[in-house]
Design a protein around this motif. Structure first.
Motif, PDB file in Angstrom:
ATOM      1  N   ALA A   1      85.829  16.585  55.091  1.00 20.08           N
ATOM      2  CA  ALA A   1      85.486  17.225  53.821  1.00 20.08           C
ATOM      3  C   ALA A   1      86.271  18.502  53.547  1.00 20.08           C
ATOM      4  O   ALA A   1      87.339  18.468  52.944  1.00 20.08           O
ATOM      5  CB  ALA A   1      83.984  17.475  53.770  1.00 20.08           C
ATOM      6  N   HIS A   2      85.780  19.613  53.994  1.00 15.35           N
ATOM      7  CA  HIS A   2      86.318  20.914  53.595  1.00 15.35           C
ATOM      8  C   HIS A   2      87.321  21.435  54.632  1.00 15.35           C
ATOM      9  O   HIS A   2      87.619  20.774  55.620  1.00 15.35           O
ATOM     10  CB  HIS A   2      85.175  21.899  53.396  1.00 15.35           C
ATOM     11  CG  HIS A   2      84.162  21.429  52.391  1.00 15.35           C
ATOM     12  ND1 HIS A   2      84.408  21.406  51.033  1.00 15.35           N
ATOM     13  CD2 HIS A   2      82.910  20.923  52.554  1.00 15.35           C
ATOM     14  CE1 HIS A   2      83.351  20.921  50.396  1.00 15.35           C
ATOM     15  NE2 HIS A   2      82.424  20.628  51.300  1.00 15.35           N
ATOM     16  N   LEU A   3      87.795  22.638  54.366  1.00 14.17           N
ATOM     17  CA  LEU A   3      88.774  23.253  55.270  1.00 14.17           C
ATOM     18  C   LEU A   3      88.080  23.836  56.497  1.00 14.17           C
ATOM     19  O   LEU A   3      88.148  25.036  56.766  1.00 14.17           O
ATOM     20  CB  LEU A   3      89.572  24.335  54.522  1.00 14.17           C
ATOM     21  CG  LEU A   3      90.722  23.810  53.662  1.00 14.17           C
ATOM     22  CD1 LEU A   3      91.195  24.878  52.685  1.00 14.17           C
ATOM     23  CD2 LEU A   3      91.874  23.356  54.540  1.00 14.17           C
ATOM     24  N   ASN A   4      87.397  22.958  57.224  1.00 15.61           N
ATOM     25  CA  ASN A   4      86.726  23.340  58.467  1.00 15.61           C
ATOM     26  C   ASN A   4      87.388  22.590  59.613  1.00 15.61           C
ATOM     27  O   ASN A   4      87.419  21.365  59.621  1.00 15.61           O
ATOM     28  CB  ASN A   4      85.238  22.969  58.419  1.00 15.61           C
ATOM     29  CG  ASN A   4      84.524  23.563  57.223  1.00 15.61           C
ATOM     30  OD1 ASN A   4      84.019  22.849  56.383  1.00 15.61           O
ATOM     31  ND2 ASN A   4      84.493  24.872  57.138  1.00 15.61           N
TER      32      ASN A   4
ATOM     33  N   GLY B   1      97.557   8.426  55.925  1.00 18.83           N
ATOM     34  CA  GLY B   1      96.461   8.195  54.992  1.00 18.83           C
ATOM     35  C   GLY B   1      96.963   7.954  53.576  1.00 18.83           C
ATOM     36  O   GLY B   1      96.421   7.099  52.847  1.00 18.83           O
ATOM     37  N   TRP B   2      97.992   8.694  53.185  1.00 15.89           N
ATOM     38  CA  TRP B   2      98.559   8.505  51.855  1.00 15.89           C
ATOM     39  C   TRP B   2      99.141   7.101  51.709  1.00 15.89           C
ATOM     40  O   TRP B   2      98.959   6.447  50.671  1.00 15.89           O
ATOM     41  CB  TRP B   2      99.641   9.552  51.602  1.00 15.89           C
ATOM     42  CG  TRP B   2     100.294   9.385  50.266  1.00 15.89           C
ATOM     43  CD1 TRP B   2      99.809   9.784  49.056  1.00 15.89           C
ATOM     44  CD2 TRP B   2     101.543   8.738  49.995  1.00 15.89           C
ATOM     45  NE1 TRP B   2     100.673   9.434  48.039  1.00 15.89           N
ATOM     46  CE2 TRP B   2     101.752   8.799  48.594  1.00 15.89           C
ATOM     47  CE3 TRP B   2     102.506   8.138  50.804  1.00 15.89           C
ATOM     48  CZ2 TRP B   2     102.888   8.254  47.999  1.00 15.89           C
ATOM     49  CZ3 TRP B   2     103.639   7.603  50.204  1.00 15.89           C
ATOM     50  CH2 TRP B   2     103.825   7.661  48.819  1.00 15.89           C
TER      51      TRP B   2
ATOM     52  N   SER C   1      97.710  18.536  54.723  1.00 16.62           N
ATOM     53  CA  SER C   1      96.832  17.512  55.301  1.00 16.62           C
ATOM     54  C   SER C   1      95.670  17.157  54.389  1.00 16.62           C
ATOM     55  O   SER C   1      94.596  16.816  54.859  1.00 16.62           O
ATOM     56  CB  SER C   1      96.307  17.993  56.662  1.00 16.62           C
ATOM     57  OG  SER C   1      95.513  19.169  56.522  1.00 16.62           O
ATOM     58  N   THR C   2      95.893  17.244  53.083  1.00 13.60           N
ATOM     59  CA  THR C   2      94.847  16.952  52.118  1.00 13.60           C
ATOM     60  C   THR C   2      95.227  15.746  51.272  1.00 13.60           C
ATOM     61  O   THR C   2      96.379  15.606  50.859  1.00 13.60           O
ATOM     62  CB  THR C   2      94.604  18.159  51.195  1.00 13.60           C
ATOM     63  OG1 THR C   2      94.199  19.273  51.985  1.00 13.60           O
ATOM     64  CG2 THR C   2      93.512  17.866  50.188  1.00 13.60           C
TER      65      THR C   2
ATOM     66  N   THR D   1      90.078  16.277  53.645  1.00 11.31           N
ATOM     67  CA  THR D   1      90.790  17.409  54.226  1.00 11.31           C
ATOM     68  C   THR D   1      90.883  17.135  55.717  1.00 11.31           C
ATOM     69  O   THR D   1      89.894  17.213  56.443  1.00 11.31           O
ATOM     70  CB  THR D   1      90.052  18.739  53.974  1.00 11.31           C
ATOM     71  OG1 THR D   1      89.806  18.880  52.582  1.00 11.31           O
ATOM     72  CG2 THR D   1      90.904  19.908  54.455  1.00 11.31           C
ATOM     73  N   LEU D   2      92.075  16.776  56.174  1.00 14.07           N
ATOM     74  CA  LEU D   2      92.275  16.308  57.546  1.00 14.07           C
ATOM     75  C   LEU D   2      92.726  17.465  58.427  1.00 14.07           C
ATOM     76  O   LEU D   2      93.851  17.945  58.326  1.00 14.07           O
ATOM     77  CB  LEU D   2      93.321  15.180  57.552  1.00 14.07           C
ATOM     78  CG  LEU D   2      92.998  14.010  56.610  1.00 14.07           C
ATOM     79  CD1 LEU D   2      94.195  13.084  56.480  1.00 14.07           C
ATOM     80  CD2 LEU D   2      91.773  13.251  57.091  1.00 14.07           C
ATOM     81  N   LEU D   3      91.831  17.916  59.289  1.00 14.37           N
ATOM     82  CA  LEU D   3      92.159  19.011  60.202  1.00 14.37           C
ATOM     83  C   LEU D   3      91.809  18.677  61.645  1.00 14.37           C
ATOM     84  O   LEU D   3      91.877  19.550  62.505  1.00 14.37           O
ATOM     85  CB  LEU D   3      91.434  20.297  59.781  1.00 14.37           C
ATOM     86  CG  LEU D   3      92.042  21.034  58.583  1.00 14.37           C
ATOM     87  CD1 LEU D   3      91.189  22.239  58.210  1.00 14.37           C
ATOM     88  CD2 LEU D   3      93.473  21.482  58.870  1.00 14.37           C
ATOM     89  N   ASN D   4      91.460  17.440  61.899  1.00 12.90           N
ATOM     90  CA  ASN D   4      91.067  17.050  63.253  1.00 12.90           C
ATOM     91  C   ASN D   4      92.102  16.094  63.838  1.00 12.90           C
ATOM     92  O   ASN D   4      92.234  14.955  63.383  1.00 12.90           O
ATOM     93  CB  ASN D   4      89.703  16.368  63.225  1.00 12.90           C
ATOM     94  CG  ASN D   4      89.127  16.174  64.617  1.00 12.90           C
ATOM     95  OD1 ASN D   4      89.839  16.259  65.627  1.00 12.90           O
ATOM     96  ND2 ASN D   4      87.835  15.900  64.692  1.00 12.90           N
ATOM     97  N   PRO D   5      92.849  16.531  64.859  1.00 14.07           N
ATOM     98  CA  PRO D   5      93.841  15.638  65.471  1.00 14.07           C
ATOM     99  C   PRO D   5      93.229  14.395  66.107  1.00 14.07           C
ATOM    100  O   PRO D   5      93.949  13.431  66.383  1.00 14.07           O
ATOM    101  CB  PRO D   5      94.502  16.531  66.533  1.00 14.07           C
ATOM    102  CG  PRO D   5      94.257  17.928  66.075  1.00 14.07           C
ATOM    103  CD  PRO D   5      92.914  17.888  65.425  1.00 14.07           C
ATOM    104  N   GLU D   6      91.918  14.398  66.346  1.00 20.42           N
ATOM    105  CA  GLU D   6      91.260  13.231  66.917  1.00 20.42           C
ATOM    106  C   GLU D   6      90.989  12.146  65.875  1.00 20.42           C
ATOM    107  O   GLU D   6      90.689  11.007  66.221  1.00 20.42           O
ATOM    108  CB  GLU D   6      89.940  13.642  67.578  1.00 20.42           C
ATOM    109  CG  GLU D   6      90.111  14.477  68.839  1.00 20.42           C
ATOM    110  CD  GLU D   6      90.806  13.693  69.947  1.00 20.42           C
ATOM    111  OE1 GLU D   6      90.419  12.540  70.200  1.00 20.42           O
ATOM    112  OE2 GLU D   6      91.763  14.234  70.551  1.00 20.42           O
TER     113      GLU D   6
END
Length: 480
Positions: free
Chosen positions: A85-88, A377-378, A396-397, A446-451
């Motif tokens: 979701a968000h920039l977390n 993803g795109w 990464s969005t 919002t992709l911020l997790n390398p896992e």
């Protein structure tokens, strides 16, 4: 009650209590199967409302038991690969260790006599970041609570450097997709409601420099003062990066302060592959960075950086009981001289622990991975006829929406996407964000997790489509 104070006599109790808490959180993280339980406000609020804060439990183990029911069980877990979701960001362990240390020692980073080594560590990290940006030998800065405060302080400095007593004449230029804190800062700084001039963006959601040049020229012709241009390196909605070199040229031409909001895109400072996407940032007068977004740090960890350390004087006030003027002559480093805050946590320690454990390349590798994931993803979205994706990702969005084959009414498609996001959240299976593009509702990863893997993205897209189709089917049933 003194038994609860952390000191030499209670060190063992501290060790036991914190260990108990860490073990519970570790067990929770190890067994969390979904990013969210799907609990509703109406279901959770009564449990919290029923707690009588005037009747303490007197035992941290009992408090942790209670916390399981009112927080840990239903928390949003950003480490889960289907939190999109968000920039977390998920956080790195060295930073969490730093958080434990700084909380216990409890240094306050306003004056040297409250922080000593902490002051020097923060200054070292500011210098390190400035070197990565390329702001030059006169650069400085200070840690802040987040991008909103960093943007506010940068625009405060820009306002003062504009050197006008007529605030109504000042204008700030930012793209139509810049962060809301630009307008909020203008209001807090006493500028008029028309102070922020919104510049249109191109197809890739980047500021149109031709339009910026036109507005800057109009500003001059109207006898107004172009106070600042805010370029964004990583917009919240699209991750787009404004054309920094061209904006720098215009700022130089018109004598305008250039601020770069790189709260999101600052991860590129450590990138092994994509650092060139920030080319031009070195020409800024000020820069916002949020380490708690793309450096994988716990909230909060942010900084505002400036090309000329002397401009920080606009945030300086002296108090005899805290930072008297004589301390400047005695070369005593008080960080409060640079900050909008007085009491301030030693948040810099988290980044210090991370760099000393992983190195900048380790951070950059993680951020590069999520940027590459966004590219995958795109490709999935672009090849899937069920979805419309807005722009190719710069960071990464991904912004997209479900497009049903048999429905053409835009309003009905909006409702289907809104329903899908809400239903997905309620299920707890995944969490995605939402935004508007023009007048239409879109969804956002919002992709911020390398896992997170491409397979997770594909699975969540299937879930979204399923929820949307369910809504449309029920809608048709109601209409018939």
């Amino acid at each position: 009650m003194r038994s609860h104070l952390l000191n030499d006599t209670t060190a063992e109790q501290y060790r036991r209590s914190v260990t108990d808490g860490v073990e519970r959180v570790a067990a929770k993280i190890a067994t969390t199967e979904r990013p969210f339980t799907g609990v509703t406000v109406d279901a959770l609020a009564p449990a919290i409302d029923a707690i009588d804060l005037d009747k303490p439990l007197h035992d941290t183990a009992a408090v942790l038991d209670e916390l399981e029911d009112v927080y840990l069980r239903d928390a949003i877990y950003f480490h889960h690969p289907r939190y999109l979701a968000h920039l977390n960001c998920p956080v790195v362990i060295p930073a969490v260790l730093g958080e434990a240390v700084l909380s216990a020692v409890n240094s306050s980073l306003d004056t040297w006599d409250q922080s000593a080594g902490g002051t020097l560590i923060e200054r070292k990290l500011i210098d390190w970041t400035n070197e990565r940006i390329g702001l030059g030998p006169a650069a400085d800065g200070v840690f802040t609570s987040g991008g909103t405060q960093s943007n506010l302080q940068a625009l405060l400095l820009a306002r003062e450097e504009a050197k006008t007593d007529t605030l109504a004449k000042l204008r700030i230029f930012s793209s139509e997709v810049s962060h809301f804190s630009v307008k909020k800062s203008a209001k807090l700084l006493g500028l008029g409601q028309d102070a922020v001039v919104s510049i249109p963006v191109d197809h890739d959601k980047r500021m149109q420099t031709v339009a910026l040049a036109r507005e800057l020229e109009r500003c001059k012709q109207d006898g107004l003062v172009p106070m600042a241009v805010v370029a964004t390196a990583g917009t919240t909605d699209f991750g787009s990066i404004d054309p920094l070199p061209e904006i720098a040229e215009l700022c130089e031409q018109f004598g305008t302060w250039m601020h770069v909001d790189a709260a999101y895109g600052c991860g590129l400072l450590a990138s092994l592959k994509h650092r060139d996407r920030l080319n031009g940032i070195e020409r800024a007068d000020s820069v916002t960075v949020d380490y708690h977004k793309s450096f994988f740090q716990p909230v909060s960890s942010s900084a505002v950086l400036v090309r000329d350390a002397a401009t920080l004087r606009h945030a300086t006030y002296h108090a005899e009981y805290l930072n008297p003027r004589r301390m400047v002559e005695e070369r005593i480093p008080n960080q409060v001289d640079k900050s909008l805050q007085t009491t301030r946590r030693f948040d810099a320690l988290k980044l210090w622990m991370t760099l000393r454990t992983m190195g900048a390349d380790g951070i950059g590798q993680l951020f590069d991975e999520v940027c590459e994931l966004a590219r995958e993803g795109w490709k999935l979205l672009a090849a899937d006829p069920r979805f419309d994706v807005v722009v190719e990702p710069s960071l990464s969005t991904l912004v997209f929406r479900y497009i049903p084959a048999a429905v053409t009414d835009p309003a009905e498609i909006d409702r289907a996407n809104l329903y899908a996001r809400k239903a997905l959240f309620a299920s707890g299976d995944a969490i995605v964000a939402g935004t508007k593009v023009g007048a239409r509702h879109y969804l956002k990863f919002t992709l911020l997790n390398p896992e997170t893997q491409a397979s997770d993205i594909a699975a969540v897209l299937d879930l979204i489509a399923g929820h949307a189709e369910q809504y449309l089917g029920e809608s048709l049933d109601r209409a018939s």
